[in-house]
Design an enzyme around this catalytic site. Structure first.
Site, short mmCIF file in Angstrom:
data_model
loop_
_atom_site.label_atom_id
_atom_site.label_comp_id
_atom_site.label_asym_id
_atom_site.label_seq_id
_atom_site.Cartn_x
_atom_site.Cartn_y
_atom_site.Cartn_z
N SER A 188 39.02 54.22 64.79
CA SER A 188 39.01 54.68 66.18
C SER A 188 38.80 53.51 67.14
O SER A 188 38.01 52.60 66.88
CB SER A 188 37.87 55.70 66.38
N CYS A 189 39.49 53.57 68.30
CA CYS A 189 39.27 52.56 69.34
C CYS A 189 37.88 52.70 69.94
O CYS A 189 37.42 51.81 70.66
CB CYS A 189 40.32 52.69 70.44
N SER A 190 37.19 53.81 69.65
CA SER A 190 35.84 54.04 70.18
C SER A 190 34.75 53.68 69.19
O SER A 190 33.57 53.93 69.45
CB SER A 190 35.70 55.51 70.61
N SER A 191 35.13 53.13 68.06
CA SER A 191 34.13 52.70 67.07
C SER A 191 33.44 51.43 67.54
O SER A 191 34.09 50.52 68.08
CB SER A 191 34.81 52.46 65.72
N HIS B 139 36.93 49.97 78.76
CA HIS B 139 36.82 51.09 77.81
C HIS B 139 35.46 51.77 77.94
O HIS B 139 35.30 52.74 78.69
CB HIS B 139 37.07 50.60 76.39
#
Length: 481
Positions: free
Chosen positions: A258-261, A383
């Site tokens: 995930s790009c949110s990890s 982000h």
């Protein structure tokens, strides 16, 4: 009457590719014109059809297995969970939402808002989430009366093709035209993706920054997302055991695809050793200097992140890098490396798409902010940032000073950023990063990004202010009038 399926483009010549894509888009337009006559109830039934196509347990399992088999990224149990919860959360967000016709009336302002479809949407999707991301975009698109054509990554094409088979089976049951949801013919090519972007009415691009740049230069209105490189701050007031558990849950989910990890954790000095111990208790293994150098040399080739380690679990990474994994007597759940620098000369300060967590030590909270700012100066601006603390005012401090669109407080970051059942963010797999990340929006992409709004404006009682009243305080303060 369903349209014929275009399985392949038989020539790579630019003229043939363009012609084939135009035919694809024209079929989508025909289906969209029919779909635009549906009322809200029938549109919402189509939304549920897509949701069931991916959430039905056997289909979900098959999609997850196909995704891991085709891409080599992530793991099946987590992809099953992701497909389920991301889709269920989106359906919850959309339940009862008006998305066609009159959606709002403001009698005080005399304005009536009418939702109108964008038309044909080009959905650029990544290999990291070849099931969940296209499903999310398809649901949002058709919720607003659009047709949509998915442009998957070449590795994710098999999963997208299977997803569309499931969607079309549901559409047949409820008399929705199959051509409302299509995908690029295989083999997937950059030329076909570029042609689709040019022929569509709206582009929504998730994935590599190369694809996002291509979307923004396609000449078609586009939403693209910025690069991920999430960092998280652990201050001296945090509940360390809880913070370590949440970071581990997030960092290991689907092997950190995930790009949110979380990619980095910044720990205040007064709790640094205790937090490292807590992370170790959660299965984190700190690499020594030699192992860090070996992994760095293998993970980055000529300054570019190698795909060899992307989406692999920690044990696989250690085995591939020939790093001893007998520490603590158990297999690692994630790896840690200590770092002090930032930028290309310190590649661990960037996004890794693997369960490798970079650890920074900060003198205090102000120093932690400076470290985070330096990290985002290299990669990931716009982000989001995570914060583990017992001092909630510090979250606002980060929001006021750092180039981030979200501040995630005391949560597992990869679950929370894209919406969760215990926070109020919209469920999404596409996070806008604002102007910091080169985007035109900074919220979680949701159904309202897939519609046009026509405003009917009526006259109201005039509300013109008096200039003397408007300027009175200013003139008194600065002109002594």
């Amino acid at each position: 009457m369903q349209g014929a399926t275009m399985d392949t483009i038989h020539s790579s010549s630019p003229e043939h590719v363009t012609q084939a894509i135009r035919q694809l888009v024209e079929r989508a337009r025909t289906a969209q014109r029919r779909f635009s006559t549906f009322d809200q109830q029938r549109i919402d039934e189509a939304v549920l059809a897509v949701g069931w196509a991916i959430m039905e347990p056997e289909r979900n399992r098959r999609l997850a297995e196909q995704a891991v088999s085709d891409t080599g990224l992530g793991n099946v149990p987590d992809k099953i969970r992701k497909n389920h919860r991301k889709t269920l959360g989106l359906l919850r967000d959309l339940e009862g939402a008006k998305s066609i016709g009159v959606i709002h009336r403001d009698t005080n302002k005399g304005i009536t808002e009418i939702a109108r479809p964008a038309g044909v949407v080009a959905a650029i999707t990544p290999s990291t989430n070849p099931g969940a991301t296209p499903a999310n975009k398809i649901i949002n698109a058709i919720k607003c009366g659009n047709a949509i054509i998915v442009a998957p990554s070449p590795k994710g094409a098999g999963t997208s093709r299977l997803l569309l088979e499931f969607i079309h089976a549901e559409f047949d049951l409820i008399d929705v035209p199959r051509d409302l949801v299509q995908m690029l013919p295989e083999p997937i090519s950059k030329a076909a993706t570029a042609a689709l972007m040019q022929e569509a009415d709206l582009v929504v691009a998730t994935g590599s920054q190369a694809n996002v740049r291509m979307a923004h230069t396609s000449g078609t209105p586009a939403f693209g997302v910025g690069a991920g490189n999430v960092t998280v701050v652990v201050d001296e007031s945090a509940d360390l055991q809880t913070a370590a558990s949440l970071i581990r849950q997030s960092k290991t989910f689907d092997n950190a695809t995930s790009c949110s990890s979380e990619n980095s954790v910044i720990i205040e000095a007064s709790v640094y050793d205790a937090m490292l111990a807590a992370l170790s208790d959660e299965g984190g293994v700190m690499l020594d200097a030699n192992s860090k150098c070996r992994l760095q040399d293998l993970m980055w080739k000529d300054g570019k992140l190698s795909a060899t380690f992307s989406g692999k679990d920690a044990a696989q990474i250690m085995q591939t890098a020939n790093i001893d994994n007998t520490q603590n007597g158990t297999e690692p759940r994630f790896l840690m490396v200590q770092e002090e620098g930032f930028g290309q000369g310190h590649p661990f300060s960037g996004e890794k798409l693997a369960p490798v967590l970079t650890v920074y030590k900060a003198d205090d909270f102000e120093h932690a902010k400076r470290i985070a700012e330096a990290i985002y100066g290299y990669m990931g601006a716009g982000h989001s940032i995570g914060l583990h603390t017992s001092r909630p005012e510090r979250a606002q401090d980060l929001g006021l000073t750092l180039p981030v669109s979200r501040v995630i407080v005391n949560q597992a970051h990869c679950f929370a950023t894209g919406g969760n059942f215990d926070n109020g963010l919209p469920f999404s797999l596409s996070m806008g990063c604002g102007t910091w990340g080169g985007n035109s929006f900074s919220d979680n992409m949701n159904y309202r990004h897939y519609m046009n709004i026509t405003r009917v404006v009526q006259t109201i009682t005039a509300q013109e202010p008096q200039a003397e009243t408007m300027f009175s305080h200013y003139l008194e303060k600065f002109h002594h009038v």
